[in-house]
Design a protein around this motif. Structure first.
Motif, mmCIF file in Angstrom:
data_model
loop_
_atom_site.group_PDB
_atom_site.id
_atom_site.type_symbol
_atom_site.label_atom_id
_atom_site.label_comp_id
_atom_site.label_asym_id
_atom_site.label_seq_id
_atom_site.Cartn_x
_atom_site.Cartn_y
_atom_site.Cartn_z
ATOM 1 N N ARG A 80 45.529 40.171 45.620
ATOM 2 C CA ARG A 80 44.475 41.059 45.138
ATOM 3 C C ARG A 80 43.285 40.189 44.744
ATOM 4 O O ARG A 80 43.435 39.181 44.071
ATOM 5 N N VAL A 81 42.085 40.606 45.187
ATOM 6 C CA VAL A 81 40.860 39.886 44.877
ATOM 7 C C VAL A 81 39.898 40.860 44.208
ATOM 8 O O VAL A 81 39.710 41.990 44.683
ATOM 9 N N GLU A 82 39.317 40.423 43.096
ATOM 10 C CA GLU A 82 38.315 41.221 42.400
ATOM 11 C C GLU A 82 37.045 40.402 42.236
ATOM 12 O O GLU A 82 37.092 39.181 42.092
ATOM 13 N N TYR A 83 35.927 41.110 42.257
ATOM 14 C CA TYR A 83 34.628 40.492 42.043
ATOM 15 C C TYR A 83 34.039 41.044 40.759
ATOM 16 O O TYR A 83 34.165 42.237 40.483
ATOM 17 N N GLY A 84 33.423 40.175 39.986
ATOM 18 C CA GLY A 84 32.811 40.592 38.731
ATOM 19 C C GLY A 84 31.476 39.897 38.528
ATOM 20 O O GLY A 84 31.147 38.923 39.210
ATOM 21 N N LEU A 85 30.709 40.413 37.597
ATOM 22 C CA LEU A 85 29.399 39.854 37.290
ATOM 23 C C LEU A 85 29.507 38.686 36.319
ATOM 24 O O LEU A 85 30.354 38.686 35.433
ATOM 25 N N THR A 86 28.617 37.737 36.469
ATOM 26 C CA THR A 86 28.468 36.668 35.492
ATOM 27 C C THR A 86 27.385 37.090 34.501
ATOM 28 O O THR A 86 26.695 38.095 34.710
ATOM 29 N N GLY A 87 27.218 36.320 33.451
ATOM 30 C CA GLY A 87 26.147 36.585 32.489
ATOM 31 C C GLY A 87 24.784 36.543 33.146
ATOM 32 O O GLY A 87 23.883 37.319 32.814
ATOM 33 N N ARG A 88 24.622 35.661 34.105
ATOM 34 C CA ARG A 88 23.362 35.547 34.847
ATOM 35 C C ARG A 88 23.046 36.862 35.565
ATOM 36 O O ARG A 88 21.915 37.321 35.551
#
Length: 114
Positions: A80-88
């Motif tokens: 399973r692969v998930e993508y998330g936001l960084t603080g930037r």
């Protein structure tokens, strides 16, 4: 304004540099899809129906290289692969919201006038 050299490229203003991170057809919609938390690849693909698999993969890699998106791989069967936001990227969301709103305004104005 002083020129800004980054990774062997000269940027002439901050807007140009910002658009190097979030510009193009697909990067901002991808970031907006991730605003509420990490999302799996398949769910991103469903949320952005006109993007091809190749383009989504390319854009995700570019966003990851620019430090805008994290890719988390879970060691499961199947993987399973998930993508998330960084603080930037989270810092860019208010600007993206304004551009989105302005684009909707322009589209409405052109539709009414056209």
């Amino acid at each position: 304004m002083e020129d800004f050299l980054h990774q062997s490229r000269i940027y002439y203003n901050p807007i140009e540099f910002a658009l190097a991170h979030i510009g193009g057809t697909w990067k901002m919609p991808i970031l907006l899809c991730l605003r509420d938390g990490p999302v799996r690849y398949g769910d991103l693909k469903k949320a952005i129906p006109h993007i091809s698999d190749k383009m989504l993969i390319t854009q995700l890699r570019e966003l990851e290289e620019k430090g805008m998106v994290t890719r988390i791989t879970y060691r499961e069967k199947p993987p399973r692969v998930e993508y998330g936001l960084t603080g930037r990227a989270e810092h860019a969301l208010p600007a993206i919201d304004v551009l989105n709103e302005y684009g909707r305004f322009l589209m409405k104005e052109e539709h009414v006038g056209g």
